[in-house]
Scaffold this active site. Structure first.
Site, PDB file in Angstrom:
ATOM      1  N   PHE A 159     -49.001  72.176  81.098  1.00  0.00           N
ATOM      2  CA  PHE A 159     -48.307  73.466  81.105  1.00  0.00           C
ATOM      3  C   PHE A 159     -48.574  74.245  79.818  1.00  0.00           C
ATOM      4  CE2 PHE A 159     -45.249  70.465  83.284  1.00  0.00           C
ATOM      5  CZ  PHE A 159     -45.694  70.756  84.562  1.00  0.00           C
ATOM      6  N   ARG A 173     -47.005  61.724  69.969  1.00  0.00           N
ATOM      7  CA  ARG A 173     -45.949  62.750  70.087  1.00  0.00           C
ATOM      8  C   ARG A 173     -44.766  62.453  69.172  1.00  0.00           C
ATOM      9  NH1 ARG A 173     -41.929  61.513  75.116  1.00  0.00           N
ATOM     10  NH2 ARG A 173     -42.322  59.279  75.292  1.00  0.00           N
ATOM     11  N   ASP A 218     -46.933  59.775  85.985  1.00  0.00           N
ATOM     12  CA  ASP A 218     -46.730  61.174  86.380  1.00  0.00           C
ATOM     13  C   ASP A 218     -47.853  61.681  87.278  1.00  0.00           C
ATOM     14  OD1 ASP A 218     -44.439  61.125  84.925  1.00  0.00           O
ATOM     15  OD2 ASP A 218     -45.105  62.488  83.351  1.00  0.00           O
ATOM     16  N   ARG A 264     -48.345  60.803  75.179  1.00  0.00           N
ATOM     17  CA  ARG A 264     -47.127  60.062  75.505  1.00  0.00           C
ATOM     18  C   ARG A 264     -47.279  58.569  75.241  1.00  0.00           C
ATOM     19  NH1 ARG A 264     -45.184  59.424  81.802  1.00  0.00           N
ATOM     20  NH2 ARG A 264     -43.198  58.356  81.469  1.00  0.00           N
ATOM     21  N   GLU A 276     -43.413  78.781  80.230  1.00  0.00           N
ATOM     22  CA  GLU A 276     -44.409  78.498  79.201  1.00  0.00           C
ATOM     23  C   GLU A 276     -45.163  79.736  78.728  1.00  0.00           C
ATOM     24  OE1 GLU A 276     -43.521  74.850  81.508  1.00  0.00           O
ATOM     25  OE2 GLU A 276     -44.174  76.870  82.086  1.00  0.00           O
ATOM     26  N   SER A 296     -38.634  65.183  75.256  1.00  0.00           N
ATOM     27  CA  SER A 296     -39.931  64.547  75.482  1.00  0.00           C
ATOM     28  C   SER A 296     -40.958  64.926  74.427  1.00  0.00           C
ATOM     29  CB  SER A 296     -40.453  64.918  76.873  1.00  0.00           C
ATOM     30  OG  SER A 296     -39.625  64.408  77.884  1.00  0.00           O
ATOM     31  N   HIS A 305     -48.193  64.771  75.955  1.00  0.00           N
ATOM     32  CA  HIS A 305     -48.450  64.221  77.288  1.00  0.00           C
ATOM     33  C   HIS A 305     -49.823  64.631  77.829  1.00  0.00           C
ATOM     34  CE1 HIS A 305     -44.173  63.673  76.774  1.00  0.00           C
ATOM     35  NE2 HIS A 305     -44.096  62.954  77.888  1.00  0.00           N
TER      36      HIS A 305
END
Length: 309
Positions: free
Chosen positions: A80, A7, A114, A164, A55, A34, A106
């Protein structure tokens, strides 16, 4: 060996492309820090749109921007940015073949703490099933930079899967990738390991361990899952006579399934699919890779069982 998350390449490469005169922009769903698109926001505020936690609207805004001649990149977490807006990606972007780049971050179990709700494990399958969509899964930071550049210069929808987790370097600055592209990173004679994303470095570690057991493994980075670099994959399968696919994704619909379909049609070959077979759980990324047999040791164990069966 230095480690960087894929990322981290996202915002940096968008800024580079903008500096070079490429008409890129970013549409983010309130996660710019992020996803790293905040780097483009700081450098070129007029090329950045934050739609908030919306989104599906992000896809609509990006589609509108594409119709004005911009090259929009959408940004959110993969669960998402791919899952929540699949309908809009399918019916707005792909059906009209719009020049939108879907680049969520991610992805996979290495999201870690998470937990299962945020560990997107179905996105490769969802995206590769869509007409007009291309799918790139970079193995490291430099491969991610190449993937974003390819997306920016390839007309039509492109999906780039970013993560991530900090991963080891696989490539140097010269890596350019391609559509399609699969690169042989380690020559071998007994079995072909086809890997993508974070599993490329893990598969190289597995090949080292297998060599200690007298098994010569060829490691191939399947950077482009759609389209597949069919000639490279078929030639390696013919050479070794065995294929193992490794991915941080459910095996039901991912890269392994795409390879299985190719081999079934063109060169039937004994094969094993290594990956996820259900939801993940919450723990640090490295712990999850080990827990689910997707670290170097776990891959080596499964490949050796397959070869010696």
């Amino acid at each position: 060996m230095a480690k960087r998350a894929t990322r981290e390449a996202f915002g940096e490469t968008l800024v580079e492309l903008a500096n070079e005169g490429v008409n890129v922009c970013a549409v983010d769903a309130d996660l710019a820090g992020s996803t790293t698109t905040n780097k483009l926001q700081k450098a070129y505020p007029d090329r950045f749109v934050d739609v908030g936690i919306a989104e599906q609207n992000m896809i609509g805004v990006a589609s509108g921007l594409a119709l004005t001649g911009r090259i929009p990149f959408t940004a959110s977490f993969a669960v998402f940015g791919a899952g929540r807006c699949y309908d809009q990606i399918r019916n707005t972007i792909c059906d009209s073949n719009l020049n939108v780049k879907v680049c969520p971050t991610h992805a996979g179990i290495t999201v870690g703490e998470d937990g299962a709700t945020h560990e997107m494990l179905e996105d490769i399958g969802m995206m590769r099933a869509l007409p007009n969509m291309r799918v790139l899964v970079p193995a490291d930071y430099r491969a991610a930079k190449a993937a974003i550049r390819i997306a920016a210069t390839t007309p039509g929808p492109v999906y780039v899967r970013l993560g991530r987790h900090k991963v080891p370097e696989v490539y140097d600055e010269s890596f350019a990738g391609g559509l399609p592209y699969a690169g042989i990173l380690r020559e071998g004679t007994d079995v072909t390991i086809l890997a993508c994303g974070v599993e490329v470095a893990q598969s190289l570690a597995a090949a080292d361990a297998l060599a200690q057991s007298g098994i010569s493994a060829e490691v191939v980075d399947v950077f482009s899952v759609k389209p597949l670099a069919e000639d490279v994959i078929l030639a390696s399968a013919e050479k070794t006579g065995r294929v193992v696919t490794v991915e941080e994704h459910v095996v039901d619909t991912g890269m392994g399934s795409a390879v299985a379909a190719l081999l079934a049609e063109r060169r039937p070959t004994p094969m094993r699919l290594v990956g996820m077979r259900g939801f993940g759980t919450s723990a640090p990324g490295d712990v999850l890779l080990e827990h689910f047999g997707l670290d170097g040791a776990g891959i080596a164990r499964q490949v050796e069982e397959f070869v010696r069966a």
